[in-house]
Design a protein around this motif. Structure first.
Motif, PDB file in Angstrom:
ATOM      1  N   HIS A   2       1.642  -7.529  -0.706  1.00  0.00           N
ATOM      2  CA  HIS A   2       1.629  -6.666   0.473  1.00  0.00           C
ATOM      3  C   HIS A   2       3.053  -6.351   0.930  1.00  0.00           C
ATOM      4  O   HIS A   2       3.387  -5.192   1.192  1.00  0.00           O
ATOM      5  N   ARG A   6       4.746  -2.591   0.997  1.00  0.00           N
ATOM      6  CA  ARG A   6       5.054  -2.013   2.313  1.00  0.00           C
ATOM      7  C   ARG A   6       6.554  -1.880   2.570  1.00  0.00           C
ATOM      8  O   ARG A   6       6.995  -0.891   3.146  1.00  0.00           O
ATOM      9  N   ILE A  47      -2.797  -0.576   0.726  1.00  0.00           N
ATOM     10  CA  ILE A  47      -1.632  -1.242   1.319  1.00  0.00           C
ATOM     11  C   ILE A  47      -0.581  -0.203   1.680  1.00  0.00           C
ATOM     12  O   ILE A  47      -0.023  -0.208   2.776  1.00  0.00           O
ATOM     13  N   GLY A  50      -1.441   1.846   4.686  1.00  0.00           N
ATOM     14  CA  GLY A  50      -1.665   1.075   5.903  1.00  0.00           C
ATOM     15  C   GLY A  50      -3.131   0.857   6.239  1.00  0.00           C
ATOM     16  O   GLY A  50      -3.459   0.403   7.331  1.00  0.00           O
ATOM     17  N   THR A  52      -5.027  -1.364   4.894  1.00  0.00           N
ATOM     18  CA  THR A  52      -5.300  -2.800   4.876  1.00  0.00           C
ATOM     19  C   THR A  52      -4.014  -3.553   5.200  1.00  0.00           C
ATOM     20  O   THR A  52      -2.922  -3.096   4.888  1.00  0.00           O
ATOM     21  N   ASP A  53      -4.176  -4.689   5.835  1.00  0.00           N
ATOM     22  CA  ASP A  53      -3.021  -5.521   6.174  1.00  0.00           C
ATOM     23  C   ASP A  53      -2.951  -6.696   5.205  1.00  0.00           C
ATOM     24  O   ASP A  53      -3.677  -6.752   4.224  1.00  0.00           O
ATOM     25  N   TYR A  55      -3.883  -9.748   5.614  1.00  0.00           N
ATOM     26  CA  TYR A  55      -5.126 -10.533   5.607  1.00  0.00           C
ATOM     27  C   TYR A  55      -6.218  -9.840   4.784  1.00  0.00           C
ATOM     28  O   TYR A  55      -6.944 -10.491   4.038  1.00  0.00           O
ATOM     29  N   THR A  57      -5.656  -7.793   2.344  1.00  0.00           N
ATOM     30  CA  THR A  57      -5.214  -7.909   0.952  1.00  0.00           C
ATOM     31  C   THR A  57      -5.612  -9.262   0.381  1.00  0.00           C
ATOM     32  O   THR A  57      -6.164  -9.347  -0.712  1.00  0.00           O
TER      33      THR A  57
END
Length: 108
Positions: A2, A6, A47, A50, A52-53, A55, A57
């Motif tokens: 992640h 990001r 990811i 944005g 999913t965060d 957690y 992931t």
């Protein structure tokens, strides 16, 4: 995975590198993943956009994990195999080869 996707620490191909690091981390932790076809690509896109965060992931990767254990006799790596699943069988054979060398076997 992640953080790499990001934060984009590389000039290009961060998603590919992030997926590779995620898979390598799971293998180093004694587990592997069996994602559905396109699952890792979808996860990397989610990811990156944005959706999913960290957690989310972790939850998705956790749902794909396959346990890799060490047999008690001789410390050899024993990789479970699902019958009728050729992609996972090939992955299991490759992991067993990396753990034990060319004469390793895959249980199942």
């Amino acid at each position: 995975m992640h953080a790499i996707i990001r934060l984009r620490p590389l000039p290009a191909r961060n998603a590919l590198f992030g997926v590779g690091v995620g898979v390598a981390y799971m293998a180093a932790s004694g587990e592997s993943i069996d994602a559905p076809y396109g699952g890792l690509i979808d996860l990397a896109r989610d990811i990156d956009t944005g959706r999913t965060d960290a957690y989310g992931t972790a939850d998705r990767i956790r749902s794909w994990r396959v346990l890799i254990t060490r047999a008690t006799a001789g410390g050899r790596c024993v990789v479970p195999r699902r019958r009728g699943h050729p992609r996972l069988s090939a992955l299991a054979a490759h992991i067993a080869y990396l753990c034990n060398g060319p004469r390793s076997g895959v249980t199942g």
